[in-house]
Design an enzyme around this catalytic site. Sequence first.
Site, PDB file in Angstrom:
ATOM      1  N   ARG A  99       6.480 115.628  14.353  1.00 17.70           N
ATOM      2  CA  ARG A  99       7.306 115.319  15.523  1.00 17.70           C
ATOM      3  C   ARG A  99       8.420 116.333  15.729  1.00 17.70           C
ATOM      4  O   ARG A  99       9.055 116.354  16.783  1.00 17.70           O
ATOM      5  CB  ARG A  99       7.877 113.911  15.395  1.00 17.70           C
ATOM      6  N   LEU A 121       1.203 126.463   1.866  1.00 19.63           N
ATOM      7  CA  LEU A 121       1.260 125.884   3.205  1.00 19.63           C
ATOM      8  C   LEU A 121       1.221 127.003   4.231  1.00 19.63           C
ATOM      9  O   LEU A 121       1.898 128.025   4.072  1.00 19.63           O
ATOM     10  CB  LEU A 121       2.551 125.069   3.358  1.00 19.63           C
ATOM     11  N   GLU A 122       0.445 126.821   5.277  1.00 21.79           N
ATOM     12  CA  GLU A 122       0.362 127.787   6.382  1.00 21.79           C
ATOM     13  C   GLU A 122       1.165 127.206   7.530  1.00 21.79           C
ATOM     14  O   GLU A 122       0.645 126.456   8.351  1.00 21.79           O
ATOM     15  CB  GLU A 122      -1.098 127.993   6.773  1.00 21.79           C
ATOM     16  N   TYR A 153     -13.734 123.265  -9.124  1.00 25.91           N
ATOM     17  CA  TYR A 153     -13.165 124.455  -8.485  1.00 25.91           C
ATOM     18  C   TYR A 153     -12.587 125.419  -9.504  1.00 25.91           C
ATOM     19  O   TYR A 153     -12.852 126.621  -9.456  1.00 25.91           O
ATOM     20  CB  TYR A 153     -12.088 124.051  -7.468  1.00 25.91           C
TER      21      TYR A 153
END
Length: 177
Positions: A99, A121-122, A153
């Site tokens: 928001r 984080l992008e 992974y």
Amino acid sequence: MILTDTDILREIEQGSIVIDPFSRGCLGSNSYDIHLGNTLAVYTEPHLDAKINNPITEFTIPDSGFLMQPNELYLGVTSEYTETHSHIPFLEGKSSVGRLGIDIHATAGKGDIGYCNTWTLEISVKKPVKVYAGMPIGQLIYFTASGPVITLYKDKPSAKYTSRSDRPVSSKMYKNF
């Protein structure tokens, strides 16, 4: 199925989910809140090339916060180190962050079973917005896998993001060529 708070706590006790640091107050009814670390990075070149290791410059978010600008890609990092040994973690932005016009990932919201690291984080913003180290930035949601995993992974020879880091990690797409 999505794990509930009871399930997440049980999996932490059993060691199949690790969250460090862990705070009971960050546990939602079916997610865990994660926080923005104190380091951001930006690419230094105006044009990026998928075939090369594009350089980044890192900086520490000051106590007074950092004003993010639209049309810039910021690489951030979570304060939390996580391990997920038998569930599929999904990273989503918190609604309060959305928001404010902050997107925390462009495409990499799903983790793999066996991912053991902080999350890069992008981050992009719609309007200028000030962010702070330690602010809640997203939430991890854990899904149950429907069958056994052949290779975690962290054990895949092709896995590019296995070195533990408390800093944002730039794209390693160039290793695919």
